[in-house]
Design a protein around this motif. Structure first.
Motif, PDB file in Angstrom:
ATOM      1  N   THR A  84       0.836  -1.212   0.000  1.00  0.00           N
ATOM      2  CA  THR A  84       0.000   0.000   0.000  1.00  0.00           C
ATOM      3  C   THR A  84       0.867   1.257   0.000  1.00  0.00           C
ATOM      4  OG1 THR A  84      -0.080  -0.087   2.413  1.00  0.00           O
ATOM      5  CG2 THR A  84      -1.931  -1.083   1.228  1.00  0.00           C
ATOM      6  N   THR A  85       0.302   2.300  -0.576  1.00  0.00           N
ATOM      7  CA  THR A  85       1.006   3.583  -0.544  1.00  0.00           C
ATOM      8  C   THR A  85       0.024   4.745  -0.423  1.00  0.00           C
ATOM      9  OG1 THR A  85       2.627   5.007  -1.664  1.00  0.00           O
ATOM     10  CG2 THR A  85       1.189   3.734  -3.109  1.00  0.00           C
ATOM     11  N   VAL A  86       0.395   5.743   0.373  1.00  0.00           N
ATOM     12  CA  VAL A  86      -0.414   6.969   0.506  1.00  0.00           C
ATOM     13  C   VAL A  86       0.498   8.194   0.428  1.00  0.00           C
ATOM     14  CG1 VAL A  86      -2.194   5.895   1.994  1.00  0.00           C
ATOM     15  CG2 VAL A  86      -0.292   7.133   3.055  1.00  0.00           C
ATOM     16  N   GLU A  87      -0.115   9.325   0.123  1.00  0.00           N
ATOM     17  CA  GLU A  87       0.611  10.604   0.130  1.00  0.00           C
ATOM     18  C   GLU A  87       0.608  11.187   1.533  1.00  0.00           C
ATOM     19  OE1 GLU A  87      -0.862  13.609  -2.596  1.00  0.00           O
ATOM     20  OE2 GLU A  87       0.193  15.219  -1.520  1.00  0.00           O
ATOM     21  N   VAL A  88       1.742  11.718   1.958  1.00  0.00           N
ATOM     22  CA  VAL A  88       1.775  12.474   3.211  1.00  0.00           C
ATOM     23  C   VAL A  88       2.171  13.915   2.894  1.00  0.00           C
ATOM     24  CG1 VAL A  88       2.355  10.422   4.577  1.00  0.00           C
ATOM     25  CG2 VAL A  88       4.200  11.917   3.794  1.00  0.00           C
ATOM     26  N   ALA A  91       4.205  16.279   8.925  1.00  0.00           N
ATOM     27  CA  ALA A  91       4.834  15.319   9.837  1.00  0.00           C
ATOM     28  C   ALA A  91       3.808  14.402  10.504  1.00  0.00           C
ATOM     29  CB  ALA A  91       5.622  16.081  10.903  1.00  0.00           C
ATOM     30  N   GLU A  92       2.652  14.954  10.827  1.00  0.00           N
ATOM     31  CA  GLU A  92       1.597  14.161  11.468  1.00  0.00           C
ATOM     32  C   GLU A  92       1.150  13.021  10.540  1.00  0.00           C
ATOM     33  OE1 GLU A  92       0.707  14.401  14.479  1.00  0.00           O
ATOM     34  OE2 GLU A  92      -1.031  13.075  14.455  1.00  0.00           O
ATOM     35  N   HIS A  93       0.927  13.339   9.273  1.00  0.00           N
ATOM     36  CA  HIS A  93       0.563  12.304   8.296  1.00  0.00           C
ATOM     37  C   HIS A  93       1.649  11.218   8.245  1.00  0.00           C
ATOM     38  CE1 HIS A  93      -1.654  15.619   5.733  1.00  0.00           C
ATOM     39  NE2 HIS A  93      -2.282  15.348   6.867  1.00  0.00           N
ATOM     40  N   ALA A  94       2.901  11.678   8.233  1.00  0.00           N
ATOM     41  CA  ALA A  94       4.017  10.732   8.106  1.00  0.00           C
ATOM     42  C   ALA A  94       4.026   9.772   9.300  1.00  0.00           C
ATOM     43  CB  ALA A  94       5.330  11.501   8.013  1.00  0.00           C
ATOM     44  N   LYS A  95       3.810  10.322  10.509  1.00  0.00           N
ATOM     45  CA  LYS A  95       3.813   9.469  11.709  1.00  0.00           C
ATOM     46  C   LYS A  95       2.673   8.468  11.643  1.00  0.00           C
ATOM     47  CE  LYS A  95       5.803  12.926  14.694  1.00  0.00           C
ATOM     48  NZ  LYS A  95       5.327  14.095  15.413  1.00  0.00           N
ATOM     49  N   LEU A  96       1.510   8.919  11.192  1.00  0.00           N
ATOM     50  CA  LEU A  96       0.345   8.020  11.107  1.00  0.00           C
ATOM     51  C   LEU A  96       0.575   6.924  10.056  1.00  0.00           C
ATOM     52  CD1 LEU A  96      -2.442  10.697  11.478  1.00  0.00           C
ATOM     53  CD2 LEU A  96      -2.192   8.673  12.953  1.00  0.00           C
ATOM     54  N   ALA A  97       1.199   7.286   8.951  1.00  0.00           N
ATOM     55  CA  ALA A  97       1.469   6.288   7.907  1.00  0.00           C
ATOM     56  C   ALA A  97       2.390   5.194   8.457  1.00  0.00           C
ATOM     57  CB  ALA A  97       2.082   6.957   6.686  1.00  0.00           C
ATOM     58  N   LEU A  98       3.372   5.597   9.262  1.00  0.00           N
ATOM     59  CA  LEU A  98       4.267   4.602   9.877  1.00  0.00           C
ATOM     60  C   LEU A  98       3.491   3.735  10.869  1.00  0.00           C
ATOM     61  CD1 LEU A  98       7.577   6.542  10.724  1.00  0.00           C
ATOM     62  CD2 LEU A  98       7.131   5.010   8.797  1.00  0.00           C
ATOM     63  N   GLU A  99       2.678   4.408  11.690  1.00  0.00           N
ATOM     64  CA  GLU A  99       1.895   3.705  12.714  1.00  0.00           C
ATOM     65  C   GLU A  99       0.986   2.636  12.097  1.00  0.00           C
ATOM     66  OE1 GLU A  99      -1.346   5.423  15.667  1.00  0.00           O
ATOM     67  OE2 GLU A  99       0.434   6.708  15.570  1.00  0.00           O
ATOM     68  N   ILE A 105       5.595   5.419   1.225  1.00  0.00           N
ATOM     69  CA  ILE A 105       5.050   6.743   1.531  1.00  0.00           C
ATOM     70  C   ILE A 105       5.480   7.668   0.393  1.00  0.00           C
ATOM     71  CG2 ILE A 105       5.413   8.705   3.108  1.00  0.00           C
ATOM     72  CD1 ILE A 105       5.772   6.449   5.330  1.00  0.00           C
ATOM     73  N   TRP A 106       4.520   8.495  -0.099  1.00  0.00           N
ATOM     74  CA  TRP A 106       4.979   9.439  -1.145  1.00  0.00           C
ATOM     75  C   TRP A 106       4.661  10.874  -0.738  1.00  0.00           C
ATOM     76  CZ3 TRP A 106      -0.027   7.641  -2.928  1.00  0.00           C
ATOM     77  CH2 TRP A 106      -0.860   8.609  -3.490  1.00  0.00           C
ATOM     78  N   ILE A 107       5.549  11.739  -1.194  1.00  0.00           N
ATOM     79  CA  ILE A 107       5.387  13.181  -0.943  1.00  0.00           C
ATOM     80  C   ILE A 107       4.854  13.799  -2.233  1.00  0.00           C
ATOM     81  CG2 ILE A 107       6.620  15.327  -0.408  1.00  0.00           C
ATOM     82  CD1 ILE A 107       8.499  13.701   1.361  1.00  0.00           C
ATOM     83  N   GLY A 108       3.767  14.543  -2.131  1.00  0.00           N
ATOM     84  CA  GLY A 108       3.094  15.090  -3.309  1.00  0.00           C
ATOM     85  C   GLY A 108       3.763  16.348  -3.854  1.00  0.00           C
ATOM     86  N   ALA A 109       3.385  16.673  -5.083  1.00  0.00           N
ATOM     87  CA  ALA A 109       4.011  17.789  -5.798  1.00  0.00           C
ATOM     88  C   ALA A 109       3.860  19.137  -5.076  1.00  0.00           C
ATOM     89  CB  ALA A 109       3.403  17.885  -7.195  1.00  0.00           C
ATOM     90  N   ARG A 110       2.738  19.311  -4.380  1.00  0.00           N
ATOM     91  CA  ARG A 110       2.517  20.576  -3.676  1.00  0.00           C
ATOM     92  C   ARG A 110       3.281  20.654  -2.367  1.00  0.00           C
ATOM     93  NH1 ARG A 110      -1.195  18.820  -6.390  1.00  0.00           N
ATOM     94  NH2 ARG A 110      -2.417  20.026  -7.870  1.00  0.00           N
ATOM     95  N   THR A 111       3.833  19.536  -1.938  1.00  0.00           N
ATOM     96  CA  THR A 111       4.633  19.526  -0.699  1.00  0.00           C
ATOM     97  C   THR A 111       6.125  19.594  -1.023  1.00  0.00           C
ATOM     98  OG1 THR A 111       2.900  18.241   0.343  1.00  0.00           O
ATOM     99  CG2 THR A 111       5.015  18.259   1.467  1.00  0.00           C
ATOM    100  N   LYS A 130      11.106   2.099   5.434  1.00  0.00           N
ATOM    101  CA  LYS A 130      10.014   2.162   4.453  1.00  0.00           C
ATOM    102  C   LYS A 130      10.547   2.838   3.181  1.00  0.00           C
ATOM    103  CE  LYS A 130       6.544   0.899   7.185  1.00  0.00           C
ATOM    104  NZ  LYS A 130       5.874  -0.386   7.006  1.00  0.00           N
ATOM    105  N   ILE A 131       9.863   2.596   2.082  1.00  0.00           N
ATOM    106  CA  ILE A 131      10.239   3.246   0.827  1.00  0.00           C
ATOM    107  C   ILE A 131       9.564   4.624   0.791  1.00  0.00           C
ATOM    108  CG2 ILE A 131       9.960   3.104  -1.692  1.00  0.00           C
ATOM    109  CD1 ILE A 131       9.764  -0.081  -0.994  1.00  0.00           C
ATOM    110  N   VAL A 132      10.311   5.632   0.424  1.00  0.00           N
ATOM    111  CA  VAL A 132       9.741   6.979   0.324  1.00  0.00           C
ATOM    112  C   VAL A 132       9.980   7.504  -1.100  1.00  0.00           C
ATOM    113  CG1 VAL A 132       9.671   9.307   1.291  1.00  0.00           C
ATOM    114  CG2 VAL A 132      10.200   7.367   2.791  1.00  0.00           C
ATOM    115  N   LEU A 133       8.889   7.895  -1.746  1.00  0.00           N
ATOM    116  CA  LEU A 133       8.961   8.401  -3.119  1.00  0.00           C
ATOM    117  C   LEU A 133       8.635   9.888  -3.118  1.00  0.00           C
ATOM    118  CD1 LEU A 133       6.988   5.501  -4.896  1.00  0.00           C
ATOM    119  CD2 LEU A 133       9.464   5.685  -4.546  1.00  0.00           C
ATOM    120  N   VAL A 134       9.386  10.643  -3.883  1.00  0.00           N
ATOM    121  CA  VAL A 134       9.202  12.094  -3.907  1.00  0.00           C
ATOM    122  C   VAL A 134       8.727  12.525  -5.287  1.00  0.00           C
ATOM    123  CG1 VAL A 134      10.314  14.327  -3.527  1.00  0.00           C
ATOM    124  CG2 VAL A 134      11.067  12.318  -2.209  1.00  0.00           C
TER     125      VAL A 134
END
Ligand code: PEP
Ligand code: MN
Length: 263
Positions: A84-88, A91-99, A105-111, A130-134
């Motif tokens: 599974t993968t979601v955009e964060v 920081a709060e989103h990132a912590k929840l995705a780990l939890e 985890i991917w970081i969106g264009a507007r971030t 975890k894998i992190v995509l930018v």
């Protein structure tokens, strides 16, 4: 950063090459998420995407279900075996995705355009395997894209990759976001082992051009595709014009000769 072999995670995953990530723009309801995931299980997609925090350009649009959708993603994994993968976007989103044990985890264009936001996410994810995509920033700025990847790398995140989703321009073109292929090519030249995933959905903004953009990215040796997929694209709560059905995804990957287990 130059000396790291970023492609190690991709090799270890032994999923498919190119990697196919698919799923709806937004996680709308638990039923919608599970129905799409079960349909995708029969395709070449091995990673399920869904936006649960949606940074929208203009206010008043659906901004995602947030944390309540995280258990839906866990169910996708349990019922289909897909990753599974979601955009964060913070920081709060990132912590929840780990939890909630989201795999990628991917970081969106507007971030990506915001170094402070990226740094806060990097701090929250520090040391994760975890894998992190930018995603590329919305503006055609290679250094800003690289800077975001570097911030993550500096915080001990080693399983990194990039997503090319095109660049916004004021001028009307046939694309929603112009691909400007020279930019991801330049990224590849700087970091030859950094996997780059192409996102034809946000480049095209409509269904028509998706195949051609996929083909170009594979010709350029991109390592994967992220394609927005919905069983009823026209009634999707976001990005309705560009989503395709799982059946159409199947036709596209078949024509592109993408196969599960072909590493
Ligand atoms: C998305 O993936 O649904 C999304 C919002 O993408 P981007 O950050 O590329 O606009
Ligand atoms: Mn979208």
């Amino acid at each position: 950063m130059e000396s790291v072999d970023f492609s190690t995670w991709l090799k270890k995953m032994e999923l498919n090459h190119p990697l196919v990530i698919a799923g709806p723009c937004s996680a709308e309801t638990e039923e919608q998420v599970l129905k799409i995931a079960h349909q995708l299980k029969e395709t070449d997609a091995t990673v399920f995407r869904a936006g649960i925090w949606k940074p929208r350009t203009r206010p008043g649009n659906f901004e995602g279900n947030g944390v309540k959708a995280l258990p839906w993603m866990a169910k996708v994994k349990e019922e289909t075996g897909m990753l599974t993968t979601v955009e964060v976007a913070n920081a709060e989103h990132a912590k929840l995705a780990l939890e909630f044990d989201i795999d990628i985890i991917w970081i969106g264009a507007r971030t990506t355009v915001n170094p402070f936001a990226v740094q806060e996410i990097a701090d929250a994810l520090a040391g994760t395997d975890k894998i992190v995509l930018v995603k590329n920033p919305i503006n055609p700025d290679l250094e800003l894209w690289i800077g975001a990847i570097e911030r993550l790398h500096t915080m001990g995140i080693k399983n990194l990759g990039a997503i090319h989703r095109g660049f916004s321009s004021f001028k009307k073109t046939k694309y929603r976001n112009t691909p400007q292929w020279q930019i991801p090519i330049a990224l590849k030249q700087r970091f030859p082992t950094l996997p780059i995933i192409n996102d034809p959905s946000h480049i095209c903004g409509e269904r028509e051009g998706i195949f051609d953009v996929c083909q170009t990215s594979l010709d350029l040796k991109f390592e994967g595709l992220m394609i927005e997929t919905h069983f009823d694209p026209d009634n999707a709560w976001s990005d309705a014009k560009q989503q395709i059905t799982p059946a159409r995804l199947n036709e596209i990957t078949e024509e592109l000769k993408v196969r599960k287990g072909r590493v």
